[in-house]
Write a protein that holds these residues in place. Structure first.
Motif, mmCIF file in Angstrom:
data_model
loop_
_atom_site.group_PDB
_atom_site.id
_atom_site.type_symbol
_atom_site.label_atom_id
_atom_site.label_comp_id
_atom_site.label_asym_id
_atom_site.label_seq_id
_atom_site.Cartn_x
_atom_site.Cartn_y
_atom_site.Cartn_z
ATOM 1 N N HIS A 59 0.814 -1.222 0.000
ATOM 2 C CA HIS A 59 0.000 0.000 0.000
ATOM 3 C C HIS A 59 0.848 1.273 0.000
ATOM 4 O O HIS A 59 0.314 2.372 -0.032
ATOM 5 C CB HIS A 59 -0.913 0.042 1.236
ATOM 6 C CG HIS A 59 -1.823 -1.131 1.331
ATOM 7 N ND1 HIS A 59 -2.036 -1.823 2.496
ATOM 8 C CD2 HIS A 59 -2.552 -1.774 0.393
ATOM 9 C CE1 HIS A 59 -2.857 -2.813 2.291
ATOM 10 N NE2 HIS A 59 -3.192 -2.813 1.014
ATOM 11 N N SER A 60 2.150 1.129 0.065
ATOM 12 C CA SER A 60 3.024 2.292 0.219
ATOM 13 C C SER A 60 3.409 2.918 -1.112
ATOM 14 O O SER A 60 3.368 2.275 -2.154
ATOM 15 C CB SER A 60 4.301 1.898 0.978
ATOM 16 O OG SER A 60 5.165 1.169 0.118
ATOM 17 N N ILE A 61 3.831 4.157 -1.039
ATOM 18 C CA ILE A 61 4.326 4.851 -2.220
ATOM 19 C C ILE A 61 5.617 4.195 -2.701
ATOM 20 O O ILE A 61 5.908 4.175 -3.901
ATOM 21 C CB ILE A 61 4.514 6.368 -1.944
ATOM 22 C CG1 ILE A 61 4.785 7.139 -3.234
ATOM 23 C CG2 ILE A 61 5.635 6.606 -0.960
ATOM 24 C CD1 ILE A 61 3.618 7.227 -4.164
ATOM 25 N N HIS A 62 6.384 3.628 -1.789
ATOM 26 C CA HIS A 62 7.618 2.941 -2.178
ATOM 27 C C HIS A 62 7.320 1.786 -3.129
ATOM 28 O O HIS A 62 8.036 1.577 -4.107
ATOM 29 C CB HIS A 62 8.387 2.455 -0.942
ATOM 30 C CG HIS A 62 9.072 3.551 -0.198
ATOM 31 N ND1 HIS A 62 8.430 4.302 0.756
ATOM 32 C CD2 HIS A 62 10.330 4.027 -0.279
ATOM 33 C CE1 HIS A 62 9.272 5.200 1.237
ATOM 34 N NE2 HIS A 62 10.435 5.062 0.627
ATOM 35 N N ALA A 63 6.260 1.029 -2.857
ATOM 36 C CA ALA A 63 5.889 -0.079 -3.749
ATOM 37 C C ALA A 63 5.450 0.461 -5.103
ATOM 38 O O ALA A 63 5.794 -0.103 -6.144
ATOM 39 C CB ALA A 63 4.769 -0.908 -3.124
ATOM 40 N N LYS A 64 4.708 1.546 -5.086
ATOM 41 C CA LYS A 64 4.188 2.119 -6.333
ATOM 42 C C LYS A 64 5.296 2.613 -7.263
ATOM 43 O O LYS A 64 5.144 2.595 -8.472
ATOM 44 C CB LYS A 64 3.196 3.229 -6.028
ATOM 45 C CG LYS A 64 1.888 2.707 -5.446
ATOM 46 C CD LYS A 64 0.990 3.848 -5.002
ATOM 47 C CE LYS A 64 -0.314 3.417 -4.413
ATOM 48 N NZ LYS A 64 -0.318 2.297 -3.532
ATOM 49 N N VAL A 65 6.417 3.057 -6.688
ATOM 50 C CA VAL A 65 7.520 3.549 -7.524
ATOM 51 C C VAL A 65 8.617 2.500 -7.727
ATOM 52 O O VAL A 65 9.643 2.785 -8.335
ATOM 53 C CB VAL A 65 8.120 4.868 -6.979
ATOM 54 C CG1 VAL A 65 7.076 5.969 -6.965
ATOM 55 C CG2 VAL A 65 8.741 4.672 -5.608
ATOM 56 N N GLY A 66 8.397 1.292 -7.215
ATOM 57 C CA GLY A 66 9.323 0.190 -7.475
ATOM 58 C C GLY A 66 10.525 0.089 -6.555
ATOM 59 O O GLY A 66 11.517 -0.545 -6.901
ATOM 60 N N VAL A 67 10.445 0.682 -5.376
ATOM 61 C CA VAL A 67 11.521 0.540 -4.403
ATOM 62 C C VAL A 67 11.307 -0.782 -3.675
ATOM 63 O O VAL A 67 10.241 -1.014 -3.115
ATOM 64 C CB VAL A 67 11.522 1.717 -3.400
ATOM 65 C CG1 VAL A 67 12.568 1.515 -2.326
ATOM 66 C CG2 VAL A 67 11.725 3.024 -4.129
ATOM 67 N N GLY A 68 12.289 -1.654 -3.706
ATOM 68 C CA GLY A 68 12.167 -2.973 -3.095
ATOM 69 C C GLY A 68 12.733 -3.029 -1.689
ATOM 70 O O GLY A 68 13.353 -2.084 -1.211
ATOM 71 N N CYS A 69 12.518 -4.162 -1.040
ATOM 72 C CA CYS A 69 12.989 -4.359 0.332
ATOM 73 C C CYS A 69 14.493 -4.115 0.447
ATOM 74 O O CYS A 69 14.954 -3.413 1.339
ATOM 75 C CB CYS A 69 12.670 -5.768 0.818
ATOM 76 S SG CYS A 69 10.918 -6.201 0.768
ATOM 77 N N ALA A 70 15.265 -4.736 -0.441
ATOM 78 C CA ALA A 70 16.727 -4.622 -0.370
ATOM 79 C C ALA A 70 17.181 -3.182 -0.601
ATOM 80 O O ALA A 70 18.219 -2.776 -0.071
ATOM 81 C CB ALA A 70 17.389 -5.557 -1.374
ATOM 82 N N ASP A 71 16.424 -2.402 -1.368
ATOM 83 C CA ASP A 71 16.804 -1.007 -1.614
ATOM 84 C C ASP A 71 16.883 -0.225 -0.307
ATOM 85 O O ASP A 71 17.713 0.675 -0.170
ATOM 86 C CB ASP A 71 15.806 -0.329 -2.552
ATOM 87 C CG ASP A 71 15.811 -0.927 -3.942
ATOM 88 O OD1 ASP A 71 16.893 -1.342 -4.402
ATOM 89 O OD2 ASP A 71 14.738 -0.980 -4.556
ATOM 90 N N CYS A 72 16.024 -0.556 0.638
ATOM 91 C CA CYS A 72 16.006 0.160 1.915
ATOM 92 C C CYS A 72 16.761 -0.573 3.020
ATOM 93 O O CYS A 72 17.361 0.062 3.877
ATOM 94 C CB CYS A 72 14.568 0.380 2.380
ATOM 95 S SG CYS A 72 13.634 1.482 1.309
ATOM 96 N N HIS A 73 16.676 -1.890 3.030
ATOM 97 C CA HIS A 73 17.202 -2.655 4.162
ATOM 98 C C HIS A 73 18.564 -3.279 3.923
ATOM 99 O O HIS A 73 19.023 -4.061 4.752
ATOM 100 C CB HIS A 73 16.197 -3.748 4.553
ATOM 101 C CG HIS A 73 14.924 -3.198 5.102
ATOM 102 N ND1 HIS A 73 14.835 -2.662 6.366
ATOM 103 C CD2 HIS A 73 13.693 -3.088 4.552
ATOM 104 C CE1 HIS A 73 13.590 -2.260 6.578
ATOM 105 N NE2 HIS A 73 12.877 -2.484 5.498
#
Length: 181
Positions: A59-73
């Motif tokens: 549901h997040s904006i991160h998912a909508k723009v294609g930012v994945g789990c590894a990109d942040c974590h």
């Protein structure tokens, strides 16, 4: 025993070729495993305990723009990849042995995210931030704050997922100054 009676220990070309092929296969398998475990679908479908985080991420904006789990974590570079895979191996052990707490508590390791990679212009450049009257100046970071000090829950909390923190969050530290604005 005479020198002539010792077995011949010279490497033969076939031994070198087998060792080289084994190295290539190992490198290829490692690359495939690293890429597979860096996907959001791996994080969201492999372990049932990740389901709540996967749903809120969807549901997040991160998912909508294609930012994945590894990109942040996962920190960038080889050292970040190694650290992330080691952490993942430990989490896999907890999963397999049934020792994962339910619900999962946010640990310090999970709170360390890489907001700077995408948001560096707003965060670290105080001249840019000041020009736009953006609160993300070096002063906050000099005082030991990080992104999650104000943006806790972004991505993994549906209540705050799409919202920028309101003035109420600023009031926790700036009550005197905020009242004057």
């Amino acid at each position: 025993m005479k020198l002539s009676e010792l077995p011949d220990k010279k490497f033969k070309l076939k031994h070198i070729a087998i060792a080289g092929l084994a190295c290539i296969v190992l490198l290829g398998a490692s690359t495939v495993m690293i890429e597979a475990t860096n996907t959001t679908s791996f994080c969201s479908t492999t372990c049932h305990e990740m389901e709540p985080m996967a749903k809120s991420y969807d549901h997040s904006i991160h998912a909508k723009v294609g930012v994945g789990c590894a990109d942040c974590h996962e920190k960038p570079g080889l050292q970040g990849t190694i650290a992330s895979k080691w952490q993942g191996t430990q989490e896999l052990f907890l999963h397999v042995t049934g020792q994962v707490p339910d619900p999962i508590k946010m640990t310090d390791a999970h709170k360390k995210v890489n907001c700077y990679i995408c948001h560096q212009d707003k965060i670290m450049n105080s001249e840019v931030a000041a020009k736009h009257k953006d609160p993300h100046t070096a002063k906050h970071f000099e005082n030991g704050m990080n992104c999650l000090t104000c943006h806790t829950g972004v991505v993994h909390d549906d209540k705050v997922n799409m919202d920028v923190p309101g003035r109420e969050r600023c009031y926790t530290c700036h009550l005197d100054n905020m009242g004057k604005l």
